[in-house]
Design a protein around this motif. Sequence first.
Motif, PDB file in Angstrom:
ATOM      1  N   ALA A 151       0.821  -1.230   0.000  1.00 34.98           N
ATOM      2  CA  ALA A 151       0.000   0.000   0.000  1.00 34.98           C
ATOM      3  C   ALA A 151       0.847   1.270   0.000  1.00 34.98           C
ATOM      4  O   ALA A 151       0.295   2.372   0.071  1.00 34.98           O
ATOM      5  N   GLY A 152       2.150   1.131  -0.099  1.00 38.73           N
ATOM      6  CA  GLY A 152       3.040   2.294  -0.027  1.00 38.73           C
ATOM      7  C   GLY A 152       2.819   3.311  -1.135  1.00 38.73           C
ATOM      8  O   GLY A 152       3.042   4.512  -0.942  1.00 38.73           O
ATOM      9  N   THR A 153       2.403   2.859  -2.307  1.00 40.98           N
ATOM     10  CA  THR A 153       2.227   3.786  -3.427  1.00 40.98           C
ATOM     11  C   THR A 153       0.806   4.346  -3.529  1.00 40.98           C
ATOM     12  O   THR A 153       0.552   5.234  -4.341  1.00 40.98           O
ATOM     13  N   VAL A 154      -0.108   3.831  -2.730  1.00 38.95           N
ATOM     14  CA  VAL A 154      -1.511   4.288  -2.845  1.00 38.95           C
ATOM     15  C   VAL A 154      -1.646   5.787  -2.550  1.00 38.95           C
ATOM     16  O   VAL A 154      -2.231   6.529  -3.357  1.00 38.95           O
ATOM     17  N   PRO A 155      -1.126   6.286  -1.423  1.00 39.99           N
ATOM     18  CA  PRO A 155      -1.242   7.741  -1.184  1.00 39.99           C
ATOM     19  C   PRO A 155      -0.440   8.560  -2.200  1.00 39.99           C
ATOM     20  O   PRO A 155      -0.817   9.702  -2.501  1.00 39.99           O
ATOM     21  N   LEU A 156       0.624   7.989  -2.739  1.00 40.18           N
ATOM     22  CA  LEU A 156       1.399   8.711  -3.759  1.00 40.18           C
ATOM     23  C   LEU A 156       0.555   8.896  -5.020  1.00 40.18           C
ATOM     24  O   LEU A 156       0.597   9.949  -5.669  1.00 40.18           O
ATOM     25  N   ALA A 157      -0.207   7.870  -5.365  1.00 40.41           N
ATOM     26  CA  ALA A 157      -1.085   7.965  -6.537  1.00 40.41           C
ATOM     27  C   ALA A 157      -2.160   9.031  -6.313  1.00 40.41           C
ATOM     28  O   ALA A 157      -2.508   9.787  -7.232  1.00 40.41           O
ATOM     29  N   VAL A 158      -2.675   9.099  -5.099  1.00 36.28           N
ATOM     30  CA  VAL A 158      -3.679  10.122  -4.790  1.00 36.28           C
ATOM     31  C   VAL A 158      -3.045  11.515  -4.888  1.00 36.28           C
ATOM     32  O   VAL A 158      -3.643  12.449  -5.426  1.00 36.28           O
ATOM     33  N   GLY A 159      -1.830  11.638  -4.393  1.00 35.94           N
ATOM     34  CA  GLY A 159      -1.127  12.920  -4.478  1.00 35.94           C
ATOM     35  C   GLY A 159      -0.888  13.339  -5.919  1.00 35.94           C
ATOM     36  O   GLY A 159      -1.073  14.507  -6.291  1.00 35.94           O
ATOM     37  N   ALA A 160      -0.478  12.372  -6.756  1.00 38.33           N
ATOM     38  CA  ALA A 160      -0.249  12.675  -8.172  1.00 38.33           C
ATOM     39  C   ALA A 160      -1.564  13.056  -8.858  1.00 38.33           C
ATOM     40  O   ALA A 160      -1.605  13.959  -9.704  1.00 38.33           O
ATOM     41  N   GLY A 161      -2.636  12.382  -8.471  1.00 39.18           N
ATOM     42  CA  GLY A 161      -3.940  12.721  -9.025  1.00 39.18           C
ATOM     43  C   GLY A 161      -4.369  14.115  -8.611  1.00 39.18           C
ATOM     44  O   GLY A 161      -4.974  14.863  -9.402  1.00 39.18           O
ATOM     45  N   PHE A 162      -4.058  14.487  -7.381  1.00 35.68           N
ATOM     46  CA  PHE A 162      -4.387  15.833  -6.886  1.00 35.68           C
ATOM     47  C   PHE A 162      -3.624  16.889  -7.693  1.00 35.68           C
ATOM     48  O   PHE A 162      -4.176  17.928  -8.092  1.00 35.68           O
ATOM     49  N   ALA A 163      -2.347  16.594  -7.958  1.00 38.23           N
ATOM     50  CA  ALA A 163      -1.535  17.517  -8.766  1.00 38.23           C
ATOM     51  C   ALA A 163      -2.112  17.632 -10.178  1.00 38.23           C
ATOM     52  O   ALA A 163      -2.151  18.729 -10.765  1.00 38.23           O
ATOM     53  N   ALA A 164      -2.583  16.507 -10.718  1.00 43.52           N
ATOM     54  CA  ALA A 164      -3.189  16.521 -12.060  1.00 43.52           C
ATOM     55  C   ALA A 164      -4.457  17.355 -12.073  1.00 43.52           C
ATOM     56  O   ALA A 164      -4.732  18.083 -13.038  1.00 43.52           O
ATOM     57  N   LYS A 165      -5.218  17.268 -11.003  1.00 48.93           N
ATOM     58  CA  LYS A 165      -6.448  18.061 -10.927  1.00 48.93           C
ATOM     59  C   LYS A 165      -6.133  19.551 -10.905  1.00 48.93           C
ATOM     60  O   LYS A 165      -6.781  20.349 -11.601  1.00 48.93           O
ATOM     61  N   ILE A 166      -5.130  19.919 -10.144  1.00 52.50           N
ATOM     62  CA  ILE A 166      -4.750  21.340 -10.056  1.00 52.50           C
ATOM     63  C   ILE A 166      -4.235  21.837 -11.405  1.00 52.50           C
ATOM     64  O   ILE A 166      -4.535  22.944 -11.840  1.00 52.50           O
ATOM     65  N   ALA A 167      -3.470  20.989 -12.104  1.00 52.63           N
ATOM     66  CA  ALA A 167      -2.886  21.374 -13.394  1.00 52.63           C
ATOM     67  C   ALA A 167      -3.955  21.502 -14.487  1.00 52.63           C
ATOM     68  O   ALA A 167      -3.761  22.223 -15.470  1.00 52.63           O
ATOM     69  N   GLN A 168      -5.076  20.788 -14.341  1.00 56.03           N
ATOM     70  CA  GLN A 168      -6.208  20.875 -15.281  1.00 56.03           C
ATOM     71  C   GLN A 168      -5.816  20.563 -16.727  1.00 56.03           C
ATOM     72  O   GLN A 168      -6.197  21.279 -17.646  1.00 56.03           O
ATOM     73  N   LYS A 169      -5.009  19.513 -16.905  1.00 52.53           N
ATOM     74  CA  LYS A 169      -4.611  19.108 -18.255  1.00 52.53           C
ATOM     75  C   LYS A 169      -5.285  17.797 -18.677  1.00 52.53           C
ATOM     76  O   LYS A 169      -4.943  17.213 -19.698  1.00 52.53           O
ATOM     77  N   GLY A 170      -6.220  17.339 -17.864  1.00 49.96           N
ATOM     78  CA  GLY A 170      -6.955  16.121 -18.203  1.00 49.96           C
ATOM     79  C   GLY A 170      -6.236  14.835 -17.863  1.00 49.96           C
ATOM     80  O   GLY A 170      -6.670  13.746 -18.269  1.00 49.96           O
ATOM     81  N   ASN A 171      -5.142  14.922 -17.120  1.00 51.34           N
ATOM     82  CA  ASN A 171      -4.414  13.713 -16.733  1.00 51.34           C
ATOM     83  C   ASN A 171      -5.095  13.047 -15.529  1.00 51.34           C
ATOM     84  O   ASN A 171      -5.863  13.677 -14.803  1.00 51.34           O
ATOM     85  N   LEU A 172      -4.752  11.802 -15.314  1.00 50.44           N
ATOM     86  CA  LEU A 172      -5.274  11.083 -14.152  1.00 50.44           C
ATOM     87  C   LEU A 172      -4.178  10.205 -13.567  1.00 50.44           C
ATOM     88  O   LEU A 172      -3.096  10.065 -14.146  1.00 50.44           O
ATOM     89  N   SER A 173      -4.501   9.627 -12.435  1.00 47.59           N
ATOM     90  CA  SER A 173      -3.541   8.767 -11.746  1.00 47.59           C
ATOM     91  C   SER A 173      -4.147   7.372 -11.556  1.00 47.59           C
ATOM     92  O   SER A 173      -5.363   7.240 -11.448  1.00 47.59           O
ATOM     93  N   VAL A 174      -3.281   6.364 -11.527  1.00 45.08           N
ATOM     94  CA  VAL A 174      -3.711   4.975 -11.329  1.00 45.08           C
ATOM     95  C   VAL A 174      -2.964   4.376 -10.143  1.00 45.08           C
ATOM     96  O   VAL A 174      -1.739   4.536 -10.031  1.00 45.08           O
ATOM     97  N   SER A 175      -3.692   3.710  -9.289  1.00 42.36           N
ATOM     98  CA  SER A 175      -3.089   3.002  -8.159  1.00 42.36           C
ATOM     99  C   SER A 175      -3.436   1.522  -8.247  1.00 42.36           C
ATOM    100  O   SER A 175      -4.590   1.138  -8.081  1.00 42.36           O
ATOM    101  N   TYR A 176      -2.446   0.687  -8.547  1.00 43.21           N
ATOM    102  CA  TYR A 176      -2.638  -0.765  -8.492  1.00 43.21           C
ATOM    103  C   TYR A 176      -2.410  -1.221  -7.049  1.00 43.21           C
ATOM    104  O   TYR A 176      -1.403  -0.860  -6.427  1.00 43.21           O
TER     105      TYR A 176
END
Length: 344
Positions: free
Chosen positions: A136-161
């Motif tokens: 589960a170590g990368t799960v919060p990192l994926a959420v953080g990257a998704g948050f950054a994508a939301k702020i950037a508003q470029k239509g990117n998303l994040s995936v957490s396996y």
Amino acid sequence: MNKLNELFNPNFYNKPIKIDNFNKEDLVNFFKLMTKIRLIEFHLADERKKGTIGGPVHLGIGQEAIAMGLSANLESSDYVFGAHRSHAHLLALGSSVKGLFAEILGKETGLSKGMGGSMHLSDRSVGFVGSVPIVAGTVPLAVGAGFAAKIAQKGNLSVSYLGDGATEEGVVQESLNLASLYKIPVIFMIENNLLSSHMHLSERQTSFDCSRFAKTNSIPYRMIDGNDIIEVYKASSCAVKNARNGGGPFLIEAITYRWLGHVDWREDVDVGLSRSIKELKMWKKRDPIERLENSLIKSGLWDKKSTDNLIKSIKDEIQILWDEALNDPYPEKSQTLKRVFCKK
């Protein structure tokens, strides 16, 4: 027996999958790449058994459809985070097979310059940010990257396996809550293979259903047969559209089963686990690759001779790339200080 129970029963969902109204060229490409990923992992298992590979390798043979179906919906500008069983996650995005081999052998030409091995992979050119062995170590990192994508508003998303075992970590519940609260564009892909290391789900949780954590956090979700490439593709397409259109997080629980044990080449059917040869054989009948192959043959899009030719071609390619990686140099010892140890 209801549909939920059927998903966890290997006696069901073992027939050819429904491929009507799906792009035929894409189906053949899915079959080719899933076959390639499986042969690569079997090659790694053999080399680990022979001792050519010094460190552990965590293999996901039997689970190929999940990475394939999700990756087919992603862009290289998205952020993908794996766990410790991430060869397929990486390869399904189109990463370098030679780079993976070299990394596992600890060579300078590896994806992480030979410093990470099987469990610390990264290839930003295809969107794969990284994998780590901490559950589960990368799960919060994926959420953080998704948050950054939301702020950037470029239509990117994040995936957490993550696996079913990872849902037992507190940080996953915190991540789900935060992603829901701020409508973060992140897809949580749970690969529920019923096993956390060496312990069966029935010995760890009161329910087989990990999707209940999505309900608790008001996150839309789907529970699917993870060994059906079409089901994975469709659920992933829905999740990606939801995230890119501002809908926030989405959780997919893909039911699957890994053919090998927790680590390396062993099947782990003889060490006191709730896993037997009989059960393993039953789950192999739900093979995601064979089911797709049977559907392609039934539809006249493929034949057994083409499969034989494909396997030979892939094995030849694997051997060439493996030999190249074996002959590559190891990194200089001084690189340890430069690339692993950070000093201000």
